[in-house]
Design an enzyme around this catalytic site. Structure first.
Site, PDB file in Angstrom:
ATOM      1  CD  GLU A  46      -2.610   0.963   2.749  1.00 40.83           C
ATOM      2  OE1 GLU A  46      -3.637   1.653   2.884  1.00 40.83           O
ATOM      3  OE2 GLU A  46      -2.201   0.157   3.629  1.00 40.83           O
ATOM      4  CE  LYS A 115      -7.158   1.082   3.774  1.00 38.56           C
ATOM      5  NZ  LYS A 115      -5.916   1.431   4.513  1.00 38.56           N
ATOM      6  CB  CYS A 170      -4.455  -2.054   3.953  1.00 38.94           C
ATOM      7  SG  CYS A 170      -3.652  -2.306   5.563  1.00 38.94           S
TER       8      CYS A 170
END
EC number: 6.3.5.1
Length: 636
Positions: A46, A115, A170
């Site tokens: 990330e 995300k 994540c």
């Protein structure tokens, strides 16, 4: 990519916070290294272009511009490589900033995935900088190319549709409703997760279990790439724990607190087959997803993945012991339950002194002990005839005595000869009639004894014999409860060895001798030395090969040419290619032609993932044509 194998990589480069040029150089080097090692897909952490821990520097246009230029550089320097790279980068669109993964291939950005779940608890403070990409869809120009930014993208290979992947970032993995659930339900067999997960005591095990569980729940491969050395340690430490899992199995994991690349070979065909078999794995009715197609050539993947010669057997000794204990207990529980349900307290078992009947006796003893029934109620019978050797007959009696069960010796030679006379068969012609007449006479005696003792006839035949049809129809094929029905021959051997390991004295000695005895139905006369002349594996082939073929044909539905490819790798040095192909051809042909025997099997307990019961896992017409499978075996 041939046969569905995709070599994938998870990479952690050394980085410097806010030094996009240095980070880009390191990322490009690792892409080239992954490509050199045969990977078709590599996942980076990330925000690896900038560093995850830039904090309020993410408000700086200088950093965002540099990040975009870095992606341009990655596009340029990897344009001639047949590898997809997933790189973490911040992307600004108007007034919003998104924490994104750019999916890069052949100088183009296939798509950008933002995300969705932005953490704002404990040490995390991402809401300060980032906007959730939930349900975002926009066509943008980024790094000099036109592309899509959306959380609802699935990337599909044109030439191999089973090779499809989705991306979540994540925290998306750690929430209750992970985006990867919808990605998988829209066909993604691989989930990629660029992550920056800090380390605290105990978190590594939890992270590993989480990745494995997600891959198991979604019947997918999961590539988790974690940030490591170079991220700011002002408040946190990052270990670079990269993990690759396939359907709950851990394929590869990096050593923590290091940087570098790990690799694994993903079998996307196997994953797709698992999903088709599991009808509760359903396609999503969400129509907001976009499929992005890429054209990657099909090439032979240089496999580093090993395929055990004995797929039914755990490789770890402690796991094997626990598995053997569990299996024998399951078999015994099945029989004990049947006895308790029927109210019957006797069993009748043909005891030949061979492997299968020995295991059946072991199961009977455990079942009767469970129910606290006198072992003398287990009526074992040896029925010598033309092919019986002194060794097996002696072992049968010794086993019965050692276990404390009842034992009878009933010689069937006169009865079989009378039968030969009745049907006008010449005894000197040792053909199939000669052999099967003995097997059926033995079954008749067992059935009649079951009436005499009010007991169940316990079947001894195993899964491998059922797959090959190596059983006499209405002979040893028939019983009242078949305890070995889902135990392959290779596993029968290990279960018997486990029992020997936990025995002593005469019992241990005789069990070890049974293990050392060649597998044979003993239906043809012994050799001049009185030893077994008829050896099953000389006729139908090695059981270790057939169990390998069975596992991959039934468990995963592999094509014969793929099974042949795997067998050549696994048995290299033991069998040559011609031998493997010969016995695989035999297996496929017999598997189809002998289905009629499996269509009328007696009851028996399922203990593993492969079983051929017509009432549960395997339903197949007895007159199915084998030609397609034999033709496939000849394909390159």
């Amino acid at each position: 990519m041939k046969y569905g194998f995709i070599k994938v990589a998870s990479a952690t480069p050394k980085i410097r916070v806010a030094d996009c040029k240095t980070n880009t150089i390191n990322i490009i080097e690792q892409i080239k290294e992954a490509h050199k090692n045969g990977a078709s897909l590599v996942v980076f952490p990330e925000l690896c272009v900038t560093g995850y821990t830039c904090s309020d520097l993410f408000y700086q246009r200088v950093l965002l511009n540099a990040a975009e230029k870095s992606v341009e550089e990655v596009l340029k320097k990897t344009a001639d490589l047949d590898i997809i790279s997933i790189v973490g980068v911040p992307v600004a669109i108007e007034s919003a900033l998104y924490n994104c993964a750019a999916v890069i291939y052949k100088g183009d950005i296939l798509g950008i995935v933002p995300k969705v779940n932005i953490p704002n608890y404990s040490e995390f403070y991402e809401v300060r900088h980032y906007t959730s990409g939930k349900n975002l869809y926009d066509e943008i120009s980024y790094a000099g190319v036109e592309t899509i930014i959306s959380d609802n993208l699935v990337f599909c290979c044109d030439k191999m549709r089973d090779f499809s992947f989705g991306v979540e970032v994540c925290e998306d993995l750690w929430v209750a409703a992970s985006p990867s659930v919808e990605h998988a339900k829209h066909g993604a067999t691989i989930i990629c997760n660029p992550s920056t997960s800090d380390d605290v005591i105990g978190k590594a095990q939890y992270r590993r279990d989480l990745v494995k569980m997600q891959s198991g729940k979604l019947c997918c491969a999961y590539i988790y790439s974690d940030s490591g050395f170079g991220e700011s340690t002002t408040d946190m430490v990052f270990s670079g724990q990269n993990i690759i899992s396939e359907n709950a199995s851990l394929l590869a994991e990096s050593k923590r607190f290091t940087t570098g690349i790990i690799y694994a070979d993903i079998d996307v065909q196997k994953l797709s087959a698992e999903r088709r078999k599991t009808n509760t794995f359903t396609k999503s009715d969400d129509n907001n997803f976009t499929s992005v197609y890429f054209d990657m050539p099909i090439k032979q993947t240089k496999l580093s993945r090993e395929f055990s010669r004995t797929p039914f057997i755990p490789s770890n000794k402690s796991d094997l012991d626990a598995r053997c204990e569990e299996i024998i207990t399951m078999q015994a529980t099945g029989l004990a339950t049947r006895l308790a349900h029927t109210g019957i307290q006797n069993a009748v078992l043909g005891l030949s002194g061979g492997l299968d009947s020995t295991l059946a006796l072991i199961v009977c003893v455990h079942a009767f002990d469970m129910l606290d029934i006198d072992r003398k109620n287990i009526h074992t019978v040896t029925m010598p005839c033309f092919g019986t050797t002194k060794r097996t007959k002696s072992n049968a009696q010794l086993l019965a005595e050692a276990y404390g069960v009842s034992f009878e010796d009933i010689n069937i030679t006169k009865a079989v000869r009378q039968h030969f006379a009745d049907i006008n068969h010449d005894e000197s012609v040792t053909n199939i009639t000669y052999e099967n007449s003995q097997a059926r006479e033995r079954t008749q005696i067992l059935m009649d004894l079951s009436n005499k003792y009010n007991g169940l006839v316990i079947g001894t035949g195993d899964l491998s014999e059922l797959a090959l049809g190596w059983a006499t129809y209405n002979g040893d094929h028939m019983s009242m409860y078949a305890v070995n029905v889902s135990i392959p021959k290779t596993l029968v051997r290990y279960l018997t060895a486990y029992e020997a390991q936990h025995s002593e004295g005469v019992l241990k000695t005789v069990l070890l001798d049974v293990l050392d005895t060649p597998v044979s139905p003993e239906l043809l006369p012994p050799d001049k030395n009185g030893e077994i002349a008829q050896k099953t594996e000389d006729v139908v082939g090695p059981y270790e090969l057939h169990d390998f073929f069975l596992y991959y044909l039934v468990r995963f539905g592999f094509e014969p040419n793929k099974i042949y490819y795997l067998a050549k790798r696994s048995f290299a040095g033991k069998y040559d290619n011609a031998t493997i192909k010969k016995w695989l051809t035999t297996f496929v042909r017999r598997f189809f032609t002998q289905q009629f025997k499996r269509s009328c099997l007696p009851d028996g307990p399922k203990v593993g993932s492969v079983t051929l019961s017509p009432r549960s896992d395997w339903r197949m017409p007895s007159d199915a044509c084998v030609n397609l499978w034999l033709e496939n075996l000849e394909e390159d």
